[in-house]
Design a protein around this motif. Structure first.
Motif, PDB file in Angstrom:
ATOM      1  N   ALA A 100       0.879  -1.210  -0.098  1.00  0.00           N
ATOM      2  CA  ALA A 100      -0.181   0.015  -0.127  1.00  0.00           C
ATOM      3  C   ALA A 100       1.004   1.258  -0.006  1.00  0.00           C
ATOM      4  O   ALA A 100       1.837   1.323   0.642  1.00  0.00           O
ATOM      5  CB  ALA A 100      -0.803  -0.161   1.269  1.00  0.00           C
ATOM      6  N   HIS A 101       0.592   2.385  -0.850  1.00  0.00           N
ATOM      7  CA  HIS A 101       1.349   3.422  -0.775  1.00  0.00           C
ATOM      8  C   HIS A 101       0.685   4.478  -1.388  1.00  0.00           C
ATOM      9  O   HIS A 101      -0.784   4.618  -1.655  1.00  0.00           O
ATOM     10  CB  HIS A 101       2.409   3.142  -1.951  1.00  0.00           C
ATOM     11  CG  HIS A 101       1.719   2.960  -3.428  1.00  0.00           C
ATOM     12  ND1 HIS A 101       1.162   1.649  -3.789  1.00  0.00           N
ATOM     13  CD2 HIS A 101       1.526   3.652  -4.415  1.00  0.00           C
ATOM     14  CE1 HIS A 101       0.691   1.977  -4.907  1.00  0.00           C
ATOM     15  NE2 HIS A 101       0.916   2.903  -5.327  1.00  0.00           N
ATOM     16  N   SER A 102       1.201   5.996  -1.615  1.00  0.00           N
ATOM     17  CA  SER A 102       0.584   6.953  -1.941  1.00  0.00           C
ATOM     18  C   SER A 102       1.414   7.476  -3.072  1.00  0.00           C
ATOM     19  O   SER A 102       2.650   7.434  -3.123  1.00  0.00           O
ATOM     20  CB  SER A 102       0.692   8.154  -0.542  1.00  0.00           C
ATOM     21  OG  SER A 102       0.128   9.356  -1.111  1.00  0.00           O
ATOM     22  N   ASP A 103       0.734   7.704  -4.216  1.00  0.00           N
ATOM     23  CA  ASP A 103       1.399   7.882  -5.221  1.00  0.00           C
ATOM     24  C   ASP A 103       2.232   9.063  -5.232  1.00  0.00           C
ATOM     25  O   ASP A 103       2.021  10.302  -5.094  1.00  0.00           O
ATOM     26  CB  ASP A 103       0.528   7.955  -6.432  1.00  0.00           C
ATOM     27  CG  ASP A 103      -0.299   6.818  -6.892  1.00  0.00           C
ATOM     28  OD1 ASP A 103       0.325   5.546  -6.430  1.00  0.00           O
ATOM     29  OD2 ASP A 103      -1.048   6.750  -7.799  1.00  0.00           O
ATOM     30  N   GLY A 104       3.649   9.097  -5.712  1.00  0.00           N
ATOM     31  CA  GLY A 104       4.415   9.989  -5.935  1.00  0.00           C
ATOM     32  C   GLY A 104       4.507  11.026  -4.692  1.00  0.00           C
ATOM     33  O   GLY A 104       4.535  10.603  -3.658  1.00  0.00           O
ATOM     34  N   LEU A 147      -3.844   6.697   0.588  1.00  0.00           N
ATOM     35  CA  LEU A 147      -3.187   5.446   0.753  1.00  0.00           C
ATOM     36  C   LEU A 147      -4.249   4.261  -0.219  1.00  0.00           C
ATOM     37  O   LEU A 147      -5.265   4.177   0.048  1.00  0.00           O
ATOM     38  CB  LEU A 147      -3.111   5.166   2.166  1.00  0.00           C
ATOM     39  CG  LEU A 147      -2.105   3.851   2.433  1.00  0.00           C
ATOM     40  CD1 LEU A 147      -0.772   3.781   2.036  1.00  0.00           C
ATOM     41  CD2 LEU A 147      -2.324   3.366   4.026  1.00  0.00           C
ATOM     42  N   HIS A 148      -3.523   3.433  -1.100  1.00  0.00           N
ATOM     43  CA  HIS A 148      -4.070   2.430  -1.621  1.00  0.00           C
ATOM     44  C   HIS A 148      -3.143   1.384  -2.485  1.00  0.00           C
ATOM     45  O   HIS A 148      -2.047   1.519  -1.929  1.00  0.00           O
ATOM     46  CB  HIS A 148      -4.875   3.294  -3.035  1.00  0.00           C
ATOM     47  CG  HIS A 148      -3.419   3.860  -3.941  1.00  0.00           C
ATOM     48  ND1 HIS A 148      -2.732   5.057  -4.078  1.00  0.00           N
ATOM     49  CD2 HIS A 148      -3.010   3.112  -5.065  1.00  0.00           C
ATOM     50  CE1 HIS A 148      -2.140   5.051  -4.764  1.00  0.00           C
ATOM     51  NE2 HIS A 148      -2.166   4.096  -5.634  1.00  0.00           N
ATOM     52  N   ILE A 149      -3.893   0.548  -2.681  1.00  0.00           N
ATOM     53  CA  ILE A 149      -3.244  -0.716  -3.440  1.00  0.00           C
ATOM     54  C   ILE A 149      -4.142  -1.363  -4.356  1.00  0.00           C
ATOM     55  O   ILE A 149      -5.654  -1.262  -4.129  1.00  0.00           O
ATOM     56  CB  ILE A 149      -2.954  -1.880  -2.095  1.00  0.00           C
ATOM     57  CG1 ILE A 149      -1.956  -2.744  -2.446  1.00  0.00           C
ATOM     58  CG2 ILE A 149      -4.116  -2.293  -1.379  1.00  0.00           C
ATOM     59  CD1 ILE A 149      -1.534  -3.475  -1.475  1.00  0.00           C
TER      60      ILE A 149
HETATM   61 FE   LIG Z   1      -0.391   3.897  -6.948  1.00  0.00          FE
END
Ligand SMILES: [Fe+2]
Length: 354
Positions: A207-211, A304-306
């Motif tokens: 899971a991450h936040s883009d850029g 936050l997404h995946i």
């Molecule tokens: Fe992403």
């Protein structure tokens, strides 16, 4: 914008705008043109028949994961640079048709009026797609993330710098299967998850936040060209996480932390293991954005997404992803790298700020 071959979806209601601000995302179920979705599915299966013919459209038992050997065979960049048109690994495969008229009409252009409603009329980069020579041209803020993406997705043949200049290149020219999302001219193509993909729970390590918080993206979308039932690989988000990651990333940036994909593991905010990400995972349940064909998920770029687990036996999660960018005229570089007042909605429309 000559003769439009897309149907604009209706503007959002005030309730929907408020929901988007609070949760950082909004699911528009079945909002997009089913005929364009059907065409995109047909095109996807034609590409699969060319590159991976052991997968048969009418037989889900053939939709097994992509082997290392298959993966190696698919690693051919087109002449002139760019990603392979079709590639895949394990339970994921990608079709780089994001700059095609079909994909642009299907999602980013259909959502264009909504993007302007949220980001401000006349302030969003229009996805014009390919010119007569088969290239795309649009603005790109050349931060470390962006030049990293250029070099990894185009190859080193085009002479991009290896470090970010942190200024906007107003007319970055990219080949058809290059990272056309970086100059706002194409989607990422089709991002697909095969059935029976492994579970991410309970840690959700990817899971991450883009850029980065700086840059020109504010609003992103995922659009499904086929049905995505619950637990079938839909976009998974942590509601409300956008407004928690945003200030932490700005704080880290002001302390000198620049974001590159390589540093995902050691960022202070926005990477896989940062403190704020840990806090969000500990106190917030992720939400599975499922929906029928034509469903579009709008999200704040910092959420936050995946890509969720596809626990189904007979569904391929088929999505295209696009980030709406603010034009250099509407947000000059000096503001791109400086959010002094910390207002997460600074670059959004009056309707959102109200
Ligand atoms: Fe992403």
């Amino acid at each position: 914008m000559s003769t439009p071959s897309f149907k604009s979806i209706a503007p959002l209601t005030t309730d929907q705008i408020n929901q988007f601000k609070r949760d950082g995302f909004l699911v528009l179920k079945g909002a997009l043109d089913p005929e364009l979705c059907r065409q995109a599915r047909d095109e996807m299966w034609e590409v699969i028949q060319t590159h991976l013919p052991r997968m048969k459209r009418d037989d889900p038992s053939t939709w097994g994961p992509i082997t290392e050997e298959e993966n190696a065979k698919l690693q051919h960049r087109p002449e002139g640079g760019g990603d392979p048109y079709f590639s895949g690994n394990a339970h994921r495969f990608t079709v780089r048709n994001g700059a095609s008229e079909l994909l642009l009409n299907l999602a980013p252009r259909a959502l264009w009026q909504v993007a302007e409603q949220l980001l401000g009329e006349g302030t969003v980069v229009w996805p014009a797609g390919l010119d007569e020579s088969g290239y795309t041209t649009g603005p790109c803020f050349m931060c470390d993330d962006a030049v990293g993406g250029l070099n990894s997705h185009v190859g080193d043949t085009m002479g991009f710098p290896s470090e970010g200049t942190f200024t906007t290149e107003p007319a970055l020219r990219l080949p058809e299967t290059g990272p056309v999302w970086l100059n706002g001219q194409g989607t990422r193509g089709l991002y697909c998850t095969l059935p029976n993909s492994p579970s991410h729970a309970p840690e959700y390590r990817g899971a991450h936040s883009d850029g980065a918080c700086y840059g020109r993206w504010r609003l992103q979308m995922s659009a499904y060209i086929s049905d995505v039932p619950p637990n079938s690989g839909g976009f998974m988000v942590w509601p409300g996480s956008h407004s928690r990651i945003w200030p932490e990333q700005w704080k880290a940036f002001k302390e000198g932390e620049k974001h590159t994909d390589k540093h995902l593991a050691v960022r202070k905010a926005g990477g896989y293991t940062d403190p704020v990400i840990g806090e969000i995972k500990a106190d917030t349940e992720p939400f599975d954005c499922h929906g029928p064909t034509g469903t579009a998920v709008l999200w704040h770029t910092k959420i936050l997404h995946i890509a969720g687990q596809n626990a189904s036996n007979d569904v391929i999660r088929q999505a295209t992803i696009y980030g709406f960018k603010k034009t250099p005229e509407s947000v000059p570089d000096a503001l791109v790298v400086d959010n002094t007042d910390g207002d997460i909605w600074r670059d959004w429309s009056d309707a959102v700020r109200a």
